[in-house]
Scaffold this active site. Structure first.
Site, PDB file in Angstrom:
ATOM      1  NE  ARG A 110      -1.062   0.316   4.830  1.00  0.00           N
ATOM      2  CZ  ARG A 110      -1.812   0.401   5.896  1.00  0.00           C
ATOM      3  NH1 ARG A 110      -3.124   0.331   5.801  1.00  0.00           N
ATOM      4  NH2 ARG A 110      -1.272   0.544   7.076  1.00  0.00           N
ATOM      5  NE  ARG A 161       0.570   4.144   7.601  1.00  0.00           N
ATOM      6  CZ  ARG A 161      -0.485   3.887   8.371  1.00  0.00           C
ATOM      7  NH1 ARG A 161      -1.699   4.201   7.937  1.00  0.00           N
ATOM      8  NH2 ARG A 161      -0.356   3.316   9.530  1.00  0.00           N
ATOM      9  NE  ARG A 163       1.598  -0.240  11.769  1.00  0.00           N
ATOM     10  CZ  ARG A 163       0.944   0.043  10.639  1.00  0.00           C
ATOM     11  NH1 ARG A 163       1.519  -0.169   9.468  1.00  0.00           N
ATOM     12  NH2 ARG A 163      -0.263   0.522  10.677  1.00  0.00           N
TER      13      ARG A 163
END
Ligand code: AMP
Length: 211
Positions: free
Chosen positions: A127, A138, A149
């Site tokens: 993404r 990101r 994460r």
């Protein structure tokens, strides 16, 4: 209506939060977005949060709860809201419950977006988000941080699923499929599927950069 959207990074939380909130007519409140805005604005809160965010760790509960309490006190949140990315720990969940109870309020429902882990890694590795007209990865989406994460989610956030199940508030939503299908499942769980038939196509387009 007060709703919490729960789910691992990459489950489509950010996208669904915007669309579902649009149908319900309440603000979508994303702690990740508020933190990112503070990082961008170089506020004290942003400087403090950035260290944890860059590492893929959770920002400490005290900082996060204080920020959310302020946000929920704003006028647009009076009639309800959809929380995206909060709570992320049992301590946050307990604090939210107690603060609401003090105000004579309670959550109406918690939606958990369910996606298996292989699919999450695949989605997160690909993404991008739009920054100043350019698609960039990101900062916390590099493969090592993504893995971390997901670990943080498993250890600290996933227990909220049982916490809300025991409170009789949890609906698990299969989050694999077209964006529209997932929205419909979520609205059905809220008893608000009519909202989708009333105003087809409203809500902002999905942003693949947000989870
Ligand atoms: P998100 O956009 O929801 O994935 O959030 C991005 C980052 O912000 C997370 O990886 C955390 O570092 C931080 N963050 C967002 N929400 C919370 C929360 N409820 N508690 C602690 N940290 C959070």
């Amino acid at each position: 209506m007060r709703v919490v959207l729960l789910g691992p990074p990459g489950a489509g939380k950010g996208t669904q939060a915007q669309i579902i909130a649009g149908h319900l007519g309440v603000p979508a409140i994303s702690t990740g977005d508020i933190f990112r805005a503070n990082v961008g604005g170089q506020t004290d809160l942003g400087r403090e949060a950035k260290v944890y965010m860059d590492a893929g760790d959770l920002v400490p509960d005290a900082i996060t709860v204080a920020m959310v309490t302020d946000r929920l006190a704003e006028p647009d949140a009076k009639a309800g809201y959809l929380l995206d990315g909060f709570p992320r720990t049992i301590a946050q969940g307990e604090k939210l419950r107690d603060n609401l109870a003090e105000a004579g309020q309670a959550l109406d429902r918690v939606l958990e977006l369910v996606v298996d882990e292989d699919e999450l890694v695949r989605r997160l590795s690909g993404r991008r988000m739009l920054v100043d007209g350019e698609w960039v990865v990101r900062g916390d989406d590099d493969p090592e941080t993504v893995r971390h994460r997901l670990e943080v989610y498993r250890e600290q956030t996933a227990p909220l699923s049982g916490f809300y199940e025991r409170a009789g508030l949890l609906s698990r939503i299969d989050a694999i499929g077209e964006i529209d299908e997932v929205t419909r499942r979520a609205l059905e769980a809220l008893g608000a599927a009519d909202a989708m038939d009333d105003d087809p196509g409203d809500g902002p387009a999905g942003d693949p950069a947000e989870d």
